[in-house]
Design an enzyme around this catalytic site. Sequence first.
Site: not given
Length: 551
Positions: A195, A250, A323-324
């Site tokens: 992340d 990410e 998911h974002d």
Amino acid sequence: MTKTWWKEAVIYQIYPRSFKDSNGDGIGDLKGITQKLDYLALLGVDVLWLSPIFKSPNDDNGYDVSDYCSIMEEFGTMADFDELLATAHENGLKVILDLVVNHSSDEHEWFQASRQSGDNAYSDYYFWEKEKPNNWQSFFGGDAWEYDEQREAYFLHLFTKKQPDLNWENPKVREEVYRLMRFWYDKGVDGFRMDVIPLISKRLGFPDAPNDDFKNTIDNIYANGPRVHEFLKEMNEQANRPYDVMTVGEGIGVSKEQSLDYVGEDRSELNMLYHFDHLFLGYEGGDRLKSSGFTLVEVKQIFREWQEAIGDSGWLNVCLDNHDFARMVSRFGNDQKFRKESAKLLATLLLTQKGTPCIYQGSEIGMTNVAFPTIEDYDDVANLSTIDEWRAEGKDMEELLRRIQAGGRDNARTPVQWDNTPHAGFTTGQPWLKVNPNYAEINVANALADTDSIFHYYRKMLSFRKEHKTFIYGAYIEYLPNHPAVYFYERAAEDKHYLILLNFSDSTQTIFGVPDFSKAALLIGNYKIIENKKRLAPWEARVYLLEVDTI
Ligand code: ISL
Ligand code: CA
């Protein structure tokens, strides 16, 4: 270029909260995932990436971890996880977890200790300042510095104030991270998605941000700090090296020019990263609630330029949503009249680009954005400060609702639609976030029963990609880069050339400007009708194998 399993694999991202609820509390859980492993094995993906499953007060749905080595209560127990992992491995599926170590939860014991005083073992696990040092804003709006009454100082949080940033300058923090990674590796976990990993090294002079454009702030102030590469190399040395694991960064804030510093084969940092250039496309300052639209020419240019930048010296992860973000068929396709065709076309794109593809849960059945009728139906913490701001300024809340409907993260977070029973078979209770009302038509049961479904197209495409390694290692050659409606390219190795023809429009398009394929065999396509080699139907996708001697 070296050949490795993680280049050949296809990832499937699970957002556990919304995947499958096994006990009727309305929240997806680990047992729910285990129940559906057969389904995922049938689909033919190789690696499951689980969004955070760790203990968390869920201020940001698990992206705020309060204990990295235990399981979130709502998701189950460590025994449930062990069972999930063992069953996945039995089914030939690897499992990677989400490493959220730019920040922890404020409820983590490290932060609880850190806020006590300036002279305990945890004091320097976070960033504390007596005076607010700069104008930094959090990703979710509002000040990035929060005053803490106990410590009588400000702490840094680039996300919500319940997500204080960990101080990677402190070697003890780094050791804790490597230790927790080894804990999961020793259990047999196959890697991590990391992340916001480009944010872990802070610019310690704490320079003011330009604040004119938040994307500019991310790229130049928050990401790519002076020690990020040193930290990633150390992480490799201390945690990853003895294990054969996959690491996916990410890549927020990483430009194509900077990318090889993270994923170059000679770097010993990350295997791959996914960039944000197409994900942020049309979003002013990277703000998904400020969308101005985009063109296919821009999308193609981004993909082309990244391929050129990476070449054969490193590797990328490729995704069209997660998911974002808004659902890929709603954002890059046509989720109305051509939903099925365009979802299959996007599958073709995703699975023939160069890089390790990642399919987000529900895309394999063409799940779409949702348009809930009120702002209260939405849950995402990322919307809150904008909602407060708009209310305070007396702005048009209907307009904000429309923006959330178009760009909000909850589009991707509505529960997976398993069948046409109440709540789409996701839960027997009340789901934590409402199900998309289109579940009666769009659901897994229907998709499995229909041999022409998006699901079965993904299946075919996935097995096809496995058989034809040119899709993994072959070169990427694009045609007609400035054409506004079609995307034509080749994936090519010495002995094999594949021609990919994609029509990104609602109208018929003429095929031109590509190598002669009159003798070529059609390997896969999303239309059943007899092919016409001169034209593509709306959202038609085709892949041809070119005879080498015709080129
Ligand atoms: O969602 C965003 C802003 O509204 C993105 O900019 C997002 O914050 C960014 O992609 C980083 O995302 C990751 O870290 C966040 C978490 O909320 C996201 O879900 C996660 O993918 C903080 O951990
Ligand atoms: Ca549950």
